[in-house]
Every structure is written in structure tokens, then in C-alpha cells.
Scaffold this active site. Structure first.
Site, mmCIF file in Angstrom:
data_model
loop_
_atom_site.group_PDB
_atom_site.id
_atom_site.type_symbol
_atom_site.label_atom_id
_atom_site.label_comp_id
_atom_site.label_asym_id
_atom_site.label_seq_id
_atom_site.Cartn_x
_atom_site.Cartn_y
_atom_site.Cartn_z
ATOM 1 N NE ARG A 50 -3.878 -2.091 0.018
ATOM 2 C CZ ARG A 50 -3.640 -3.277 -0.556
ATOM 3 N NH1 ARG A 50 -2.505 -3.474 -1.220
ATOM 4 N NH2 ARG A 50 -4.530 -4.238 -0.510
ATOM 5 C CB SER A 130 -10.027 -0.002 3.614
ATOM 6 O OG SER A 130 -10.647 -1.186 3.150
ATOM 7 C CD GLU A 231 -6.138 2.014 2.358
ATOM 8 O OE1 GLU A 231 -5.846 1.570 1.228
ATOM 9 O OE2 GLU A 231 -6.683 1.325 3.225
#
Length: 240
Positions: A50, A130, A231
């Protein structure tokens, strides 16, 4: 999974056993300070779980304008994620377009069941997906987490996935074990009824949403000594 092309290399978007770093061959971008167009090979993007150079080392430096993917229409679908395999069941997944289409449809169905696909009829889809990254722990930190979980009398074993030499733990599991429930509300914001990782703005404010996120981060940290990382990126208006 629907999304914007430029975002994929930014944080090495991935789900259900795949990530775009496996197929990106080149990224072109506009350097904001000079106006020059520059290109990066896959290796030069510094992809990690990520993350990429565009998200951390070169944050805000480039505007991504073009991404080249190495795709194979006759390729074999990747079904390495347990939930996806369960969704497909015993269905025969052949190579090529038809097999890839079946896996795509099953993936989207899974995402919809978690309200992770925008749907005007689904109030739980009013989220940015998310909200926290799954933490990747070294073995010592993971062992310490297991001991903390056992000391709290939690019988369920800590779910985990290999991530190189480290261990990835689902943030959703930590959130629920910390006492937060799906559908829980804080004023005009809350946790999705269908996925504990999604924070939903029903009719609240940014401040309320960030306060809920911080409450979750602090509780998980206090109970399990694992710090969840947001995130989504918070963009502040220029008041100068």
C-alpha cells in the site's frame, strides 16, 4: 474493482490476493515544480504494501498522468484469497477472458456485500472505502500481539497473512476485538453495517469522522499496542 487509474500506483492498490505492482510496467507523471513530464519504471516506483515513492518520499511532487499495465487477455485468473475462493465455490475457472470475467464479477459481488462499491441505494457505501491500512508486523511484535490477545481472554486466534518476512494482521479484526461494532454510530457518523474498516458519513462532519477514527486508533493502540494508520489522505484548504 472500480477506481481511478492515477490512484493505482500511488499506493499500490490491491485486494483479494493481487496488487497493481505485479502488472505496472511504467508510470508517467508531471513534475509540479518544473512542468516536465517524467517516467518511472516499475522498480523506480519503489512499490511496497500500500505504498510507493509517490505516497511517501515524493508526496505531492508529481501528478500521475499515465500508467502502463502488462495485462494478458488469455491469462489465468488469480484466486488466492479465501473469501474469493469461497465465493466462486467449485465453479470451473478457466484461463482467458471468460475466466477473468467470472473472477471480476465475483470480486465485485464481494465488494458490494461489504458496501465497498458506490451505490446511491446503499447508505453504507457513503465512505472512502477502507479507512485503515492492515498493519504489517515484525515477528517480535506479532508474538507480543498474540500474548496480549490471549491475556485478554480472546479465544479466537489472531488472523494473519505472510507479508515477506513479516506478518499482516487484518485491521478489521483488531477494530472489532477492541470493542467496536459494525453499525455503531457517533452522532452523524459511524462504522459501516457491513464492514468495520469503512467509516460512514451519514449526515455528520469531517471533524466527527476524524474523531471517530482517532477513537478507534487509540483504543486499538491501548489494547493491542498496534497503531492503525489512516489510509485516506486529508486534504486541507489553502487559507493563505
Amino acid at each position: 474493482i472500480p477506481g481511478l487509474v492515477g490512484a493505482t500506483p500511488m499506493q499500490n492498490v490491491g485486494a483479494y490476493g493481487q496488487q497493481v505492482s505485479e502488472v505496472i510496467t511504467k508510470v508517467e507523471a508531471l513534475e509540479r515544480s518544473t512542468g516536465k513530464v517524467v517516467s518511472f519504471t516499475n522498480q523506480e516506483c519503489d512499490f511496497d504494501y500500500r505504498s510507493s515513492r509517490f505516497k511517501y518520499k515524493d508526496e505531492g511532487k508529481y501528478i500521475i498522468t499515465k500508467v502502463t499495465y502488462r495485462l494478458d487477455p488469455a491469462g489465468s485468473p488469480t484466486v488466492g484469497y479465501p473469501q474469493l475462493a469461497e465465493k466462486l465455490g467449485d465453479e470451473d475457472i478457466e484461463s482467458g477472458t471468460s475466466g477473468l470475467k467470472k473472477v471480476r464479477e465475483a470480486t465485485l459481488a464481494l465488494r458490494r456485500s461489504k458496501s465497498m462499491v458506490v451505490d446511491p441505494k446503499d447508505p453504507n457505501s457513503r465512505s472512502c472505502g477502507s479507512f485503515f491500512v492492515n498493519p504489517v508486523l515484525g515477528m517480535a511484535q506479532y508474538d507480543a500481539l498474540v500474548k496480549r490477545v490471549q491475556a485478554q481472554g480472546i479465544a479466537e486466534p489472531v488472523p494473519n497473512f505472510a507479508s515477506g518476512v513479516d506478518v499482516k494482521v487484518p485491521a478489521a479484526w483488531l477494530i472489532e476485538q477492541a470493542g467496536f461494532k459494525k453499525g455503531e454510530r457517533r452522532g452523524g457518523v459511524g462504522i459501516s453495517e457491513n464492514h468495520p474498516l469503512a467509516l460512514v458519513n451519514h449526515d455528520g462532519t469531517t471533524q466527527q469522522l476524524l474523531a471517530l477514527a482517532q477513537e478507534i486508533i487509540q483504543e486499538v493502540l491501548d489494547q493491542f499496542d498496534v497503531e492503525l494508520v489512516r489510509e485516506p489522505v486529508l486534504v486541507m484548504p489553502d487559507t493563505s
